[in-house]
Design an enzyme around this catalytic site. Structure first.
Site, short mmCIF file in Angstrom:
data_model
loop_
_atom_site.label_atom_id
_atom_site.label_comp_id
_atom_site.label_asym_id
_atom_site.label_seq_id
_atom_site.Cartn_x
_atom_site.Cartn_y
_atom_site.Cartn_z
N ASP A 57 13.98 2.71 -2.48
CA ASP A 57 13.47 2.52 -1.11
C ASP A 57 14.62 2.56 -0.11
O ASP A 57 14.40 2.68 1.10
CB ASP A 57 12.73 1.17 -1.03
N LYS A 90 1.53 5.94 -3.79
CA LYS A 90 2.89 6.18 -4.30
C LYS A 90 2.86 6.48 -5.80
O LYS A 90 3.49 7.44 -6.26
CB LYS A 90 3.78 4.95 -4.04
N GLN A 133 6.92 -3.67 -3.18
CA GLN A 133 6.10 -3.37 -1.99
C GLN A 133 6.14 -4.54 -1.02
O GLN A 133 5.88 -5.69 -1.40
CB GLN A 133 4.65 -3.07 -2.43
#
Ligand code: NAD
Length: 294
Positions: A121, A54, A98
């Site tokens: 997200d 990412k 995460q």
């Protein structure tokens, strides 16, 4: 017949190039560089790989990234304090924590602590509510990736018979809402569904997000259907090694499907591209600019 293989890596690279163009315009025309802050707790090998991918892709598109590492034993309150600090930093446009998190931390509290405007997200309860009610907001990356990949095969999803296997908050449920917003006919199947193969066989567009390697065999697939495989499992391979596998038994399903995504190289790279897209959009919103159509 062998199915058309949807090359998620190439499609994501093409999207990444267009995102880099938008980032460059933001920089030259407005003096703004999107900044994604990533929080990683502990050293889970899969999470390490995801975070590395990412941040590398985001940086390659000309954005700034910062990685904030915390120990495996961190208290939930300390993690929330870091998120609060990142929320308050005007130089940061996107905050991603995460997952998964260690057992002493309730991930729901952490995700809920992210400022909704920086929730790139798309997992904050407000983002989920905006999606469910059809209001503008940040959409979750993996379901967005699924829709974009499906649309490379089906220009319109209006009225299409779509089946999703998996009902998680991260993938299955938001994907159902995105498909409804496209006017698809949607069935969500899960671990308690009776005769899963028969339900799956109804689909012209089948999404699988379970995390069980080779769950979907050829008897789950209507001839000619498009199959989008979200699952990622690590399984034993030759020579004592391991390899990544999707939820779909690729070789046998490729013989009956019309189109199929591979694992790796399907939904994964496209999910990262959608994270980058969300970061650019969040940056534009924060600056009072309209987001570019990418
Ligand atoms: P999850 O464990 O939260 O949800 C799994 C879902 O599968 C549940 O809704 C459950 O009801 C259903 N399920 C479990 N066993 C089943 C069975 N035997 N038959 C039918 N349904 C069953 O998982 P998740 O977070 O939604 O992730 C699913 C998979 O997708 C995982 O492998 C994960 O690693 C992968 N994933 C990939 C990406 C990507 O970028 N490619 C992103 C997110 C998740």
């Amino acid at each position: 017949m062998s199915a058309y293989v949807i090359d998620g890596k190439a499609i994501a690279a093409e999207l990444g190039g267009r995102i880099a163009g938008a980032v460059e315009r933001l920089r030259t025309e407005h003096g703004i560089t999107p900044h994604l802050a990533v929080v990683l707790v502990g050293h889970d090998p899969a999470s390490e790989t995801y975070v590395r991918n990412k941040t590398a892709k985001t940086a390659a598109a000309g954005m700034r990234t910062s990685l904030h590492r915390l120990s495996e034993t961190v208290a939930e309150s300390d993690l929330v304090a870091l998120v609060t600090q990142l929320n308050a930093d005007p130089d940061i446009h996107g905050v991603l924590v995460q997952l998964p998190l260690p057992p002493q931390i309730d991930a729901r509290n952490v995700v809920a602590a992210i400022a909704p405007a920086k929730d790139v997200d798309g997992c904050h309860p407000l983002s989920a509510g905006l999606l469910a009610t059809g209001m503008p907001g940040i959409r979750p990356c993996t379901p967005l990736a699924c829709i974009r990949l499906a649309k490379t095969v089906h220009a319109s999803l209006v009225g299409i018979e779509a089946v999703i296997i998996g009902r998680s908050n991260l993938v299955g449920k938001p994907l159902a809402h995105l498909l409804l917003a496209e006017d698809a006919t949607v069935t969500v199947a899960h671990s308690k569904t009776h005769d899963l193969a028969a339900v799956a066989r109804r689909a012209d567009l089948l999404f699988v997000a379970v995390g069980r390697a080779a769950l979907v065999t050829r008897d789950f697939v209507k001839p000619g259907a498009t199959v989008i495989d979200v699952g990622i499992s690590r399984i034993a391979a030759e020579g004592g090694r391991t390899r990544l596998a999707g939820d779909v038994a690729f070789a046998q399903v490729q013989d009956i499907a019309g189109a199929i995504t591979p694992v790796p190289g399907g939904v994964g790279p496209m999910t990262i591209a959608c994270l980058m897209l969300n970061t650019v959009r969040a940056t534009c919103t924060a600056a009072g600019l309209s987001a570019p159509e990418i």
